[in-house]
Write a protein that holds these residues in place. Structure first.
Motif: not given
Length: 552
Positions: A101-127
């Protein structure tokens, strides 16, 4: 990894969270697809089907993985490993979506931030840090592939200047790493707080359990109530003493145990307010099975904070045995006095009585049997016999024959006594004599004649209490090793509490006799190292329970 397991949520809690992650991921993807379509619907040249064809494989892959996640959750209980695998594929799917959907200019790149934030609740600081680094690497790889002529947005990527591309990648990488660091820091702090909270919770639970064990181990009854007197807690000793269960009395007024306590509560609260020792009180309690207890209790305020009273604490003890011993001591003193008096006057009464009876008999023999004088002499002879029986009872009571202790079968003794009773004039047509005796012999160590007198006296009293007929039942059972319980129950008129208290005292007849029959019974049972108790209510009959030691 061991450190992460030490700080991770409990297995059950993590398993529950994974269900919500699977469900939330599917719903989020569906909402994102609908929102994106609605946002671009009015854009010039927008082709919904062409756009859907690019993301349809990703959506199908997402829902396929969700089904696999659900099956794995049911059969594979390593929830932490499942969470890591799910976040790995989340990064892969988002990278695929960005690439389509656009590579560098894709608006869905913000989903990485969501994944990182949610991952901290499940797999801890290192995860969380590993997820942020993986997201940055995936995003960079996707952008570099586009710069080298791969992907659906090659033209857009090639037309961008190298500086702009590097700037975008750098800002994205920095944002991913910063979010990862912050998420890891927050996750670490959260885990530390969870550990402290868990430790505090365990400490409070242990402290509460300790207090509960202390309260349950106290041999005194302990009751807590609210300010209105409604029962809140009821310890094991309270259940054992009163016969009530906590579920039977919870939220009931404490007066069901101690009666009206208005004055006692007022006196106790005034004493607590002035710093004095809480006064002691006594009350009569009726157990669910009809036994009367004497309870000694004290009342203290229950504090929840400084100066804040939330209820009352009532501690009590069973004084029934102590009261019984006191009554026994007083009764024995009275019996001893009566015995000495009876022994001193019995002979003085019997000698002139015998002379009077002999003279009357001689005069009676010379008279016409139908004359009025002869009838009067018959009355004198009959009453002299009754008086002689009373004097004989006095002598038996004052100077009882020493018990000859031998092995006695109580079952045979009871059957023999009831057989004699069946043939006596005191048993009417409306009387029913029932027995509940074991098949095997019940051997006690005692004097057969005296124990037979016990059964006879109690049975006669029971029959006199049922002048219009009723049921008299005798039962025998072994209640514990080397202990026998003999129960006599009737359906007669019963007795008042005052009559029960004075039942074994001489001259306190409830059936019109001499008042010595049950006094002799009490003395015989005491000489046999036994106990005797009475339970009675007016209009509901009487039960006399005797416990005797069995022959070893």
């Amino acid at each position: 990894m061991a450190g992460e397991r030490a700080h991770s949520p409990t297995k059950t809690a993590l398993g529950t969270r994974l269900w919500w992650l699977i469900l939330g991921r599917a719903i989020g993807a569906l909402l994102l697809l609908i929102t994106g379509a609605a946002w671009k619907w009015s854009a010039p040249g927008y082709n919904f089907f062409a756009s859907l064809s690019r993301v349809a494989p990703i959506v199908l892959a997402l829902f396929g993985l969700s089904i696999i996640y659900c099956l794995a959750h049911l059969v594979w209980k390593s929830f932490l490993a499942q969470a890591r695998i799910q976040f790995f594929f989340d990064v892969v799917l988002v990278t695929w979506l960005v690439w389509a959907t656009g590579n560098v200019s894709s608006p869905y790149a913000a989903l990485y931030v969501v994944i990182i934030s949610v991952a901290s609740l499940f797999v801890g600081p290192r995860g969380a840090m590993i997820t942020s680094i993986g997201s940055a690497a995936a995003f960079n790889a996707c952008s570099l592939l586009a710069m080298n002529g791969l992907g659906p947005y090659v033209t857009g990527a090639a037309s961008s200047t190298l500086a702009n591309t590097i700037q975008t990648l750098g800002l994205s990488d920095v944002s991913f790493l910063v979010v990862g660091l912050l998420a890891a820091k927050l996750a670490e702090r959260q885990l530390r707080s969870d550990v402290q909270l868990a430790a505090t919770t365990r400490t409070l639970a242990d402290l509460r359990a300790l207090h509960e064990r202390i309260v349950e181990s106290i041999r005194s009854g302990v009751i807590t109530t609210d300010l209105q007197g409604r029962i809140y807690t009821f310890n094991a000793a309270a259940e054992e003493i009163t016969g009530y269960k906590l579920e039977d009395v919870r939220d009931h007024d404490v007066s069901i145990i101690f009666g009206n306590m208005t004055r006692q509560i007022s006196d106790s609260m005034n004493a607590a307010a002035s710093g004095k020792v809480s006064p002691r009180f006594q009350a009569d309690c009726l157990t669910p099975n009809g036994w009367a207890l004497r309870l000694g209790f004290s009342i203290a305020p229950l504090f929840t904070g400084p100066g804040e009273t939330s209820g009352m604490v009532i501690t009590f003890q069973d004084l029934t045995d102590i009261r019984a011993m006191e009554e026994t001591a007083r009764r024995q003193d009275r019996l001893a006095a009566v015995g000495r008096l009876a022994a001193s006057i019995a002979h003085e009464i019997r000698n002139p009585l015998a002379a009077m009876r002999g003279s009357i008999q001689m005069l009676r023999a010379e008279m016409d049997g139908d004359s009025e004088d002869a009838q009067l002499m018959e009355i004198i002879l009959r009453e002299s016999d009754r008086l002689n029986k009373i004097v004989a009872d006095y002598l038996n009571y004052a100077r009882p024959r020493p018990a000859e202790l031998n092995q006695v079968d109580l079952c045979a003794l009871i059957r023999e006594t009831l057989k004699l009773l069946h043939n006596s004039a005191e048993v009417g047509d409306g009387h029913r004599l029932e027995t509940d005796l074991p098949e095997e012999p019940a051997i006690a160590k005692g004097d057969a004649e005296q124990l037979k007198q016990v059964c006879w006296n109690i049975a006669r009293n029971a029959l006199k209490a049922m002048p219009d007929g009723g049921e008299f039942r005798v039962s025998l059972q072994e209640i514990e090793p080397h202990r026998l319980r003999l129960s006599f129950s009737d359906s007669g008129c019963g007795m008042t509490p005052e009559q029960v208290d004075r039942l074994f005292e001489p001259f306190s007849s409830t059936t019109g006799g001499t008042g010595l029959g049950l006094s002799i019974v009490y003395q015989i049972i005491r000489d046999h190292s036994g106990t005797i108790n009475v339970r009675s209510r007016q209009g509901e009959g009487t039960t006399i329970t005797i416990e005797l030691p069995a022959a070893v």
